[in-house]
Design a protein around this motif. Structure first.
Motif: not given
Length: 466
Positions: A129-147
């Motif tokens: 997951a940390f090598a390629d977060p997008g694979l598990l999260l189905d898209g960009a790992p950073t979304v919105g404000t991060g909060y």
């Protein structure tokens, strides 16, 4: 306010038959309350006449009990003054809560084999997951404000589902997402403990609880433990006598790896319900069963007890996966959710999103992988102990990642200091003590590392023994 006589009456009323003469039972009851911290050093005891009248005992019985306590140096007696609990009743002092907790933390230097902290390395799915977060999260790992200050709704739903699978009738408004189990514990203790009142806990316990108790302005009350874990019969008596506002218990017990039976869990919860005691059920390692099935959460037993259940991902997925949670009634959960948000604006939204995927799609498989790995390391650890330190004593754990090892004749702190100098730091028993002597000659030995590392670690530790 409950008097000393009230507490003694409750203990004696529930004393098992066949425990010796009545004066000895009375003396033992006073010692039990003193060792647990319910009666503190310097406490003035009733006069012989007053206590005999209050407990409906003969004065000769009380006189004999007090004489026994004097002979064993539990009482300070001055002419014309009421007896007081003496120096043997003094609790642990000289070690700050920060010093105690520091004994289980990794040091600044990279050790040869690090055994002070019972935190695992990453499971395969975490590394992926940390090598390629997008694979598990189905898209960009950073979304919105991060909060996600009040908890990511999808993660909360996944936690609710996990709790329901364990038999806890949870609802989303009853869940608080936290930055790991330690924060959940701190929030729970400070949320339910009362200033000046006792918080009951096993007589050796996880060091992280002491700072929380101090932050609440409360004091510790030791629940008796035996060779096989919590002494539930004695603990039930003590709860009835002291009526603490909160009781903290761990499953599987940290550091001994023991578990109580479901029947005993029901007894404990029923007494807590009768006494108005809130149970804080720390289940951070509760799914790591090495023998049999995991114990059921206390909140699933239907006893009517008020229970705060603590869970998290760090012991199964990775120590660095700082996502935990607590489950409580909706009113308390709402209060603690706001306190949590005010402390740090919530756990990182990125980690919360990963946690939701781990819970929904990878929990059972990762749990099975982790337990299998732990069993391999435990086998190697036991073999190494038999080879390099056959005189050391330990009980095979029911679950959890640790052995509670006794080095006969050793001073635990000096042993731990030598071990750290040799590059294999361990946590000494003193870090876990609620009652002085509870961790004498012992240290906690986690077995999360590989079999090869555990064998090397034990070999080096054995060389440091006296």
């Amino acid at each position: 306010m409950r008097t000393t006589a009230d507490q003694l009456r409750d203990v004696l009323d529930h004393w098992q038959s066949g425990t010796g003469p009545l004066y000895q039972q009375l003396a033992d009851a006073i010692v039990q309350l003193a060792e647990a911290g319910s009666l503190e050093h310097g406490t003035r005891l009733p006069s012989e006449r007053a206590l005999a009248t209050s407990l409906h005992l003969s004065r000769n019985t009380v006189t004999a009990a007090y004489q026994r306590l004097r002979d064993d140096e539990w009482l300070d007696v001055r002419p014309g003054a009421a007896p007081r609990l003496g120096s043997r009743a003094r609790g642990l002092d000289g070690m700050s809560h920060q010093e105690r907790f520091s004994k289980i933390l990794p040091g600044a230097q990279v050790p040869l084999v690090g055994l002070s902290s019972a935190c695992p390395g990453p499971a395969p799915v975490v590394s992926e997951a940390f090598a390629d977060p997008g694979l598990l999260l189905d898209g960009a790992p950073t979304v919105g404000t991060g909060y996600a200050a009040l908890g990511d709704p999808d993660l909360v739903a996944a936690i609710v589902e996990r709790l329901r699978l364990q038999g806890v009738p949870a609802r989303p408004e009853e869940v608080v997402v936290t930055s790991g189990g330690q924060q959940a514990l701190w929030l729970a203790v400070t949320g339910v403990a009362s200033a000046g009142g006792p918080v009951a806990m096993e007589s050796v316990t996880y060091p992280g609880v002491f700072d929380a108790v101090a932050s609440a302005g409360a004091r510790t009350l030791a629940l008796p433990m035996g060779p096989d874990g919590l002494d539930v019969a004695a603990s039930v008596k003590l709860l009835r006598a002291a009526r603490p506002g909160a009781a903290y218990v761990t499953t599987f017990h940290n550091p001994t790896g023991t578990a109580i039976t479901e029947a005993d869990a029901v007894r404990l919860a029923e007494m807590a319900s009768a006494c108005g005691t809130t149970l804080i059920d720390d289940r951070i390692t509760g799914e790591l069963a090495l023998t049999g099935r995991p114990s059921r959460p206390l909140a699933s037993l239907g006893t009517g007890a008020s229970v705060v259940t603590i869970g998290g991902l760090s012991k199964i997925f990775w120590g660095g996966m700082r996502i935990g949670w607590l489950h409580a009634n909706a009113t308390l959960a709402a209060q603690l959710r706001q306190r949590k948000a005010a402390m740090d604006l919530g756990s990182p939204a990125f980690l919360q999103r990963l946690a939701r995927v781990f819970l929904e799609d990878h929990y059972d498989s990762t749990l099975a992988w982790r337990i299998a790995s732990m069993r391999e390391s435990l086998d190697a650890t036991v073999d190494a102990l038999k080879e390099f330190a056959p005189e050391w004593e330990f009980r095979m754990p029911d679950g959890g990642p640790c052995l509670w090892v006794k080095v006969p004749g050793a001073n635990a702190d000096r042993f731990a200091a030598r071990a750290a100098d040799a590059g294999v730091p361990v946590a000494p028993g003193s870090a876990f003590e609620v009652v002085p002597g509870g961790g004498a000659s012992r240290f906690r030995l986690p077995f999360y590392l590989t079999p090869e590392e555990m064998r090397l670690g034990v070999k080096v530790l054995a060389e440091q023994a006296p």
